[in-house]
Every structure is written in structure tokens, then in C-alpha cells.
Design a protein around this motif. Structure first.
Motif, PDB file in Angstrom:
ATOM      1  N   ALA A   8       2.993   6.564  10.622  1.00  0.00           N
ATOM      2  CA  ALA A   8       2.654   7.705   9.769  1.00  0.00           C
ATOM      3  C   ALA A   8       3.892   8.453   9.304  1.00  0.00           C
ATOM      4  CB  ALA A   8       1.701   8.643  10.505  1.00  0.00           C
ATOM      5  N   ASP A   9       4.894   8.601  10.191  1.00  0.00           N
ATOM      6  CA  ASP A   9       6.086   9.341   9.784  1.00  0.00           C
ATOM      7  C   ASP A   9       6.883   8.604   8.718  1.00  0.00           C
ATOM      8  OD1 ASP A   9       6.835   7.420  11.684  1.00  0.00           O
ATOM      9  OD2 ASP A   9       8.397   8.685  12.566  1.00  0.00           O
ATOM     10  N   VAL A  24       6.166  14.225   2.336  1.00  0.00           N
ATOM     11  CA  VAL A  24       5.191  15.168   2.882  1.00  0.00           C
ATOM     12  C   VAL A  24       5.322  15.132   4.399  1.00  0.00           C
ATOM     13  CG1 VAL A  24       3.565  14.875   0.951  1.00  0.00           C
ATOM     14  CG2 VAL A  24       3.315  13.441   2.994  1.00  0.00           C
ATOM     15  N   ASN A  25       4.646  16.041   5.077  1.00  0.00           N
ATOM     16  CA  ASN A  25       4.655  15.967   6.538  1.00  0.00           C
ATOM     17  C   ASN A  25       3.448  15.137   7.001  1.00  0.00           C
ATOM     18  OD1 ASN A  25       2.381  17.746   6.882  1.00  0.00           O
ATOM     19  ND2 ASN A  25       3.750  19.461   6.485  1.00  0.00           N
ATOM     20  N   VAL A  26       3.437  14.780   8.267  1.00  0.00           N
ATOM     21  CA  VAL A  26       2.379  13.914   8.801  1.00  0.00           C
ATOM     22  C   VAL A  26       1.004  14.582   8.685  1.00  0.00           C
ATOM     23  CG1 VAL A  26       1.528  12.704  10.852  1.00  0.00           C
ATOM     24  CG2 VAL A  26       3.951  12.594  10.257  1.00  0.00           C
ATOM     25  N   ALA A  27       0.945  15.897   8.870  1.00  0.00           N
ATOM     26  CA  ALA A  27      -0.346  16.596   8.728  1.00  0.00           C
ATOM     27  C   ALA A  27      -0.877  16.455   7.298  1.00  0.00           C
ATOM     28  CB  ALA A  27      -0.204  18.066   9.106  1.00  0.00           C
ATOM     29  N   ASP A  28       0.001  16.580   6.311  1.00  0.00           N
ATOM     30  CA  ASP A  28      -0.421  16.395   4.917  1.00  0.00           C
ATOM     31  C   ASP A  28      -0.870  14.959   4.682  1.00  0.00           C
ATOM     32  OD1 ASP A  28       0.084  19.023   4.217  1.00  0.00           O
ATOM     33  OD2 ASP A  28       2.089  18.592   3.428  1.00  0.00           O
ATOM     34  N   LEU A  29      -0.149  14.024   5.263  1.00  0.00           N
ATOM     35  CA  LEU A  29      -0.509  12.614   5.116  1.00  0.00           C
ATOM     36  C   LEU A  29      -1.905  12.361   5.674  1.00  0.00           C
ATOM     37  CD1 LEU A  29       0.425   9.689   4.425  1.00  0.00           C
ATOM     38  CD2 LEU A  29       1.054   9.520   6.830  1.00  0.00           C
ATOM     39  N   THR A  30      -2.212  12.943   6.816  1.00  0.00           N
ATOM     40  CA  THR A  30      -3.540  12.783   7.418  1.00  0.00           C
ATOM     41  C   THR A  30      -4.613  13.301   6.474  1.00  0.00           C
ATOM     42  OG1 THR A  30      -2.574  12.999   9.620  1.00  0.00           O
ATOM     43  CG2 THR A  30      -4.943  13.385   9.428  1.00  0.00           C
ATOM     44  N   TRP A  31      -4.362  14.453   5.867  1.00  0.00           N
ATOM     45  CA  TRP A  31      -5.307  15.019   4.897  1.00  0.00           C
ATOM     46  C   TRP A  31      -5.427  14.113   3.672  1.00  0.00           C
ATOM     47  CZ3 TRP A  31      -4.198  16.635  -0.110  1.00  0.00           C
ATOM     48  CH2 TRP A  31      -5.252  17.259  -0.771  1.00  0.00           C
ATOM     49  N   MET A  32      -4.300  13.616   3.183  1.00  0.00           N
ATOM     50  CA  MET A  32      -4.303  12.770   1.982  1.00  0.00           C
ATOM     51  C   MET A  32      -5.027  11.445   2.226  1.00  0.00           C
ATOM     52  SD  MET A  32      -0.359  13.583   0.931  1.00  0.00           S
ATOM     53  CE  MET A  32      -0.154  12.353  -0.340  1.00  0.00           C
ATOM     54  N   ALA A  33      -4.966  10.943   3.453  1.00  0.00           N
ATOM     55  CA  ALA A  33      -5.590   9.658   3.781  1.00  0.00           C
ATOM     56  C   ALA A  33      -7.069   9.773   4.075  1.00  0.00           C
ATOM     57  CB  ALA A  33      -4.877   9.028   4.976  1.00  0.00           C
ATOM     58  N   ALA A  34      -7.550  10.987   4.307  1.00  0.00           N
ATOM     59  CA  ALA A  34      -8.958  11.175   4.629  1.00  0.00           C
ATOM     60  C   ALA A  34      -9.818  10.859   3.401  1.00  0.00           C
ATOM     61  CB  ALA A  34      -9.208  12.607   5.082  1.00  0.00           C
ATOM     62  N   ARG A  78       8.232   8.617   2.885  1.00  0.00           N
ATOM     63  CA  ARG A  78       8.251   7.989   1.557  1.00  0.00           C
ATOM     64  C   ARG A  78       7.573   8.871   0.520  1.00  0.00           C
ATOM     65  NH1 ARG A  78       8.642   6.709  -2.792  1.00  0.00           N
ATOM     66  NH2 ARG A  78       8.407   4.688  -3.797  1.00  0.00           N
ATOM     67  N   LEU A  79       6.521   9.582   0.914  1.00  0.00           N
ATOM     68  CA  LEU A  79       5.807  10.449  -0.022  1.00  0.00           C
ATOM     69  C   LEU A  79       6.352  11.882  -0.027  1.00  0.00           C
ATOM     70  CD1 LEU A  79       3.787   7.996   0.156  1.00  0.00           C
ATOM     71  CD2 LEU A  79       2.028   9.682  -0.315  1.00  0.00           C
ATOM     72  N   PRO A  99       0.799  -1.225   0.000  1.00  0.00           N
ATOM     73  CA  PRO A  99       0.000   0.000   0.000  1.00  0.00           C
ATOM     74  C   PRO A  99       0.836   1.282   0.000  1.00  0.00           C
ATOM     75  CG  PRO A  99      -0.170  -1.088   2.122  1.00  0.00           C
ATOM     76  CD  PRO A  99       0.570  -2.018   1.208  1.00  0.00           C
ATOM     77  N   VAL A 100       1.999   1.263   0.632  1.00  0.00           N
ATOM     78  CA  VAL A 100       2.835   2.468   0.640  1.00  0.00           C
ATOM     79  C   VAL A 100       3.368   2.738  -0.763  1.00  0.00           C
ATOM     80  CG1 VAL A 100       4.895   3.575   1.617  1.00  0.00           C
ATOM     81  CG2 VAL A 100       3.425   2.161   3.078  1.00  0.00           C
ATOM     82  N   GLU A 101       3.838   1.702  -1.431  1.00  0.00           N
ATOM     83  CA  GLU A 101       4.336   1.866  -2.799  1.00  0.00           C
ATOM     84  C   GLU A 101       3.208   2.272  -3.747  1.00  0.00           C
ATOM     85  OE1 GLU A 101       7.500   1.978  -3.890  1.00  0.00           O
ATOM     86  OE2 GLU A 101       7.924   1.842  -1.753  1.00  0.00           O
ATOM     87  N   ARG A 102       2.029   1.682  -3.556  1.00  0.00           N
ATOM     88  CA  ARG A 102       0.872   2.027  -4.387  1.00  0.00           C
ATOM     89  C   ARG A 102       0.503   3.500  -4.199  1.00  0.00           C
ATOM     90  NH1 ARG A 102      -2.050  -1.927  -2.906  1.00  0.00           N
ATOM     91  NH2 ARG A 102      -3.363  -0.893  -1.383  1.00  0.00           N
ATOM     92  N   ALA A 103       0.499   3.957  -2.949  1.00  0.00           N
ATOM     93  CA  ALA A 103       0.187   5.358  -2.660  1.00  0.00           C
ATOM     94  C   ALA A 103       1.241   6.283  -3.251  1.00  0.00           C
ATOM     95  CB  ALA A 103       0.081   5.579  -1.154  1.00  0.00           C
ATOM     96  N   ALA A 104       2.509   5.919  -3.099  1.00  0.00           N
ATOM     97  CA  ALA A 104       3.599   6.761  -3.608  1.00  0.00           C
ATOM     98  C   ALA A 104       3.535   6.879  -5.127  1.00  0.00           C
ATOM     99  CB  ALA A 104       4.951   6.202  -3.174  1.00  0.00           C
ATOM    100  N   LEU A 105       3.283   5.779  -5.807  1.00  0.00           N
ATOM    101  CA  LEU A 105       3.212   5.827  -7.265  1.00  0.00           C
ATOM    102  C   LEU A 105       1.980   6.591  -7.726  1.00  0.00           C
ATOM    103  CD1 LEU A 105       4.414   5.153  -9.969  1.00  0.00           C
ATOM    104  CD2 LEU A 105       3.223   2.959  -9.882  1.00  0.00           C
TER     105      LEU A 105
END
Length: 81
Positions: A55-56, A64-74, A61-62, A16-22
């Protein structure tokens, strides 16, 4: 540069991390299915977080910061699509 990966190629990535990054990378490369890739990215990020990946580590890997990751995962609201 190699040909653009298809949406189906991205969805087929098991990690899933690689899928998200790509998916994220292709979204910024003006892929023809950018909106669908945004959904794939969010689902993949939630799957990675739910499986216990820190999360970190995902944010790093992407690039971004953790706050951005939280937004991206919503989950995207219907108005955002």
C-alpha cells in the motif's frame, strides 16, 4: 500538452498501479469521463493491492497517504456516483 488520453486508452493499461495513477491524474485534469475514471482508479487500486503490491508503494506513486489510498480503493457507493 498532448491530447487528452481517451477512457479506452486508460482502461487498456495493463499495470494496475499505472492505470490507477493515470486515471487519478486525468480526473484532476477535468477529463470528460471523470466519474468513470474514478471507478477505473478504484478497481485498479484493489487489483494492485490484491496482487501484493504494498500500500505504501502505491500511495507513493499516487502522491497520497495510505489512509487516502484505502478510501480511494473502496468501492464507491451508488450515492457517491
Amino acid at each position: 500538452m498532448s491530447p487528452v488520453m481517451s477512457y479506452e486508452d486508460v482502461v487498456a493499461i495493463s499495470d494496475p498501479v499505472e492505470r490507477a495513477a493515470l486515471a487519478d491524474k486525468l480526473m484532476w485534469a477535468d477529463h470528460p469521463r471523470r466519474l468513470e475514471l474514478r471507478t477505473v482508479r478504484g478497481i485498479a487500486l484493489r487489483a494492485a493491492l490484491d496482487s501484493g503490491v504494498p500500500a505504501d508503494a502505491i500511495a507513493g506513486r499516487l502522491v497520497v497517504n495510505v489512509a487516502d489510498l484505502t478510501w480511494m480503493a473502496a468501492p464507491a457507493s451508488p450515492a457517491a456516483a
